[in-house]
Motif scaffolding. Sequence first.
Motif, PDB file in Angstrom:
ATOM      1  N   LEU A   1       0.812  -1.221   0.000  1.00  0.00           N
ATOM      2  CA  LEU A   1       0.000   0.000   0.000  1.00  0.00           C
ATOM      3  C   LEU A   1       0.844   1.269   0.000  1.00  0.00           C
ATOM      4  O   LEU A   1       0.342   2.348   0.301  1.00  0.00           O
ATOM      5  CB  LEU A   1      -0.928   0.006   1.217  1.00  0.00           C
ATOM      6  N   LYS A   2       2.110   1.153  -0.350  1.00  0.00           N
ATOM      7  CA  LYS A   2       2.977   2.327  -0.369  1.00  0.00           C
ATOM      8  C   LYS A   2       2.452   3.360  -1.358  1.00  0.00           C
ATOM      9  O   LYS A   2       2.086   3.038  -2.485  1.00  0.00           O
ATOM     10  CB  LYS A   2       4.407   1.919  -0.727  1.00  0.00           C
ATOM     11  N   GLY A   3       2.402   4.614  -0.910  1.00  0.00           N
ATOM     12  CA  GLY A   3       1.903   5.690  -1.749  1.00  0.00           C
ATOM     13  C   GLY A   3       0.404   5.890  -1.687  1.00  0.00           C
ATOM     14  O   GLY A   3      -0.110   6.902  -2.167  1.00  0.00           O
ATOM     15  N   GLU A   4      -0.308   4.950  -1.083  1.00  0.00           N
ATOM     16  CA  GLU A   4      -1.760   5.075  -0.951  1.00  0.00           C
ATOM     17  C   GLU A   4      -2.081   5.930   0.287  1.00  0.00           C
ATOM     18  O   GLU A   4      -1.265   6.041   1.206  1.00  0.00           O
ATOM     19  CB  GLU A   4      -2.405   3.698  -0.817  1.00  0.00           C
ATOM     20  N   PRO A   5      -3.281   6.532   0.319  1.00  0.00           N
ATOM     21  CA  PRO A   5      -3.665   7.375   1.468  1.00  0.00           C
ATOM     22  C   PRO A   5      -4.014   6.536   2.697  1.00  0.00           C
ATOM     23  O   PRO A   5      -5.176   6.366   3.049  1.00  0.00           O
ATOM     24  CB  PRO A   5      -4.878   8.151   0.944  1.00  0.00           C
TER      25      PRO A   5
END
Length: 296
Positions: A90-94
């Motif tokens: 989930l890197k970069g996700e809010p």
Amino acid sequence: MITLKPGDVEAGGVGLRNHLILAAGVLGTTGASLSRMLGLGAGGVVTKSIGPAPNAGHHGPCLIRTDCGLLNAMGLPNPSKNFVEELETLKGEPVVVSIFGGNPEEFREVAGWFAGQAQAFELNVSCPHAEGYGAAIGTDPETVRECTRAVASYGLPVWVKLTPNVTDITTIGKAAEKGGASAIVAVNTVRAMRISTDLRRPVLGHKSGGLSGKAIFPIAVKCVWDLYEACSIPIIGCGGVSTADNVVEMMMAGAQAVEMGSAVVDDVHVFERIKQDLYAKDGIAADEIVGAAHHD
């Protein structure tokens, strides 16, 4: 009903896809479930609260439906540091990581595990049914300030989720602000319990717990209102939001975005449903309604 212009949103230092955020503790226990909620229209997601040591939580029953909402006493079950693996996809996700501890050092330790993955931290200083954690420390302004300061040292946005179970919530909000909070989340569940008249005993295994859902929406609106008057940092409204009109009402009270939990339990598609009613190409800018009810 008022509609808003669609588009990206910034709240409390976090870039969101829309104004609707998955609240902590609901479908936030795995990376897959968090990703699913983003795919189902959530503008951002908050993880299950993660603490300094693995915890199985309270014995059941831990969650019951009432005629006015949900009553839970989960006891902050979590895998602790092992949860880091769940966020790798989930890197970069809010994604906002909810964390808890019993003191500033524990908050800082847990935050350190996720400092390279989280877009922000949400400090759980408000759970009403975890001895030594949550509201047990979140009712003391000095402790809230120091816990906030400890996590803010990582340089990431820090949201502080407050309990409504205090005489004056603004004293805690001001403490969070002084500690360097980027936003206040208002509010967590309201202390509550039910008793089985057939069994002559409380229905929850922990006896008492926290009430969420539509019954606490007016309480949350009042807390957001008071915090908007007293504090200068952004507020995220939380508590009983289930319709687009609820979102607008929260924003008029002073919230820049909202979190939803119990409504997701009733309808996993609630984010998309609300978005259809909340946004329109000819809608107004959100800035025009945030705190609008405070102006004569």
